[in-house]
Design a protein around this motif. Structure first.
Motif: not given
Ligand code: X2W
Length: 287
Positions: A29-32, A65-69, A198-206, A260-262
């Motif tokens: 159920g987590a948002i990543v 959720v994928v955010v791309h460059g 804005a989503l208060k995500a559980d993880r942001l993977l960069l 947040v993980v880099i």
């Protein structure tokens, strides 16, 4: 009686799956939010592998959720069109002609390539940019940079709607302004951070092309706090291209992202390693 030979590879596969159970439960159920940078995209095989990781996450109940460059792909088309381009403090100076190319490449070529790759692996994906449903509204960050946007208003309901329908959103970092005729080019990391916040995500993977945050001895630090990041930035250990990433990380944590993980997107199955194993991958920044 026929004896079944036990293939050692199968035993390893079963064990790996079994060991992943607590992580699947933890992230159910987590948002990543995953930032997939142009430098991490590599060839078609790397793209397919990334897509497979994302589809697997969704299959086990995570909401990716994928955010791309797509910086290198923008460079290619600008070059073909004979348009000069330069970067100031890691951001592309963006005039009117450039922003049109940025929008074409990111929302067209790159976005649809990722959407297609996810569908090829059996997932459902929908591509959108910050302009769709007013997802990300920007103002000019610095007149020196031209049409480079700083997100000032986020409307993430469209992402929640897609996620609850089982669809993986794939977001191109292009946005509108307060005046809807404006188009802004947004740094991919900045956009991913704003969306994760804005989503208060559980993880942001960069996902990037370096192994993570390194200490003075050049070793990757696996976990660090925001205070440690600030101290390492102050004494110059964190420098250059890592600064925008750690700044994005600190801002996202401030906005309510849990970690947040880099990490190095070129490592095979980077996302799975991070989410489903004890060791993780890269550097986790967390309070
Ligand atoms: C970036 C957007 C794409 C991006 C650019 O024009 O290159 C700004 O610099 P990567 O592949 O993640 O670097 N925008 C303002 O961030 O791509």
């Amino acid at each position: 009686m026929k004896k079944r030979a036990m293939n050692p590879d199968f035993i390893t596969t079963a064990r790996t799956l079994s060991e992943a159970l607590p992580y699947m439960q933890r992230y159910s159920g987590a948002i990543v939010v995953v930032k997939f940078g142009g430098n991490a995209m590599g060839d078609a095989d790397a793209m397919a592998e990334f897509a497979r990781d994302i589809v697997l996450m969704r299959q086990v109940g995570i909401n990716p959720v994928v955010v791309h460059g797509g910086g290198p792909m923008i460079n290619d088309l600008l070059k073909k069109l004979g348009i000069q381009s330069e970067f100031v403090r890691g951001k592309r100076v963006t005039d009117q002609a450039t922003v049109e190319v940025v929008e074409m490449v990111l929302t067209g070529l790159v976005n649809k390539r990722i959407v297609q790759a996810i569908m090829d692996e059996g997932g459902r994906a929908v591509g959108l940019s910050g302009k769709d449903d007013d997802l990300m509204v920007c103002e000019m960050e610095d007149p020196e940079l031209g049409w480079v946007g700083r997100p000032v208003e986020m409307n993430v309901q469209v992402l929640r709607d897609l996620m609850s329908a089982g669809i993986i959103p794939v977001v191109a970092p292009v946005a509108t302004g307060m005046d809807p005729v404006e188009t802004f080019n947004v740094n991919g990391d900045t956009a991913a951070g704003a969306i994760a916040g804005a989503l208060k995500a559980d993880r942001l993977l960069l996902l990037t092309d370096v192994a993570g945050v390194k200490n003075k001895a050049g070793e990757v630090v696996t976990q660090l706090t925001p205070d440690e990041v600030r101290a390492m930035t102050h004494d110059g250990t964190i420098a250059g291209g890592m600064i925008p990433k750690t700044e994005t990380a600190l801002k996202a944590l401030d906005e309510g992202v849990r970690g947040v993980v880099i990490l190095d997107g070129r490592v095979p199955n980077a996302c799975l390693l991070e989410i489903f194993t004890e060791h993780g991958a890269g550097s986790l920044i967390k309070s």
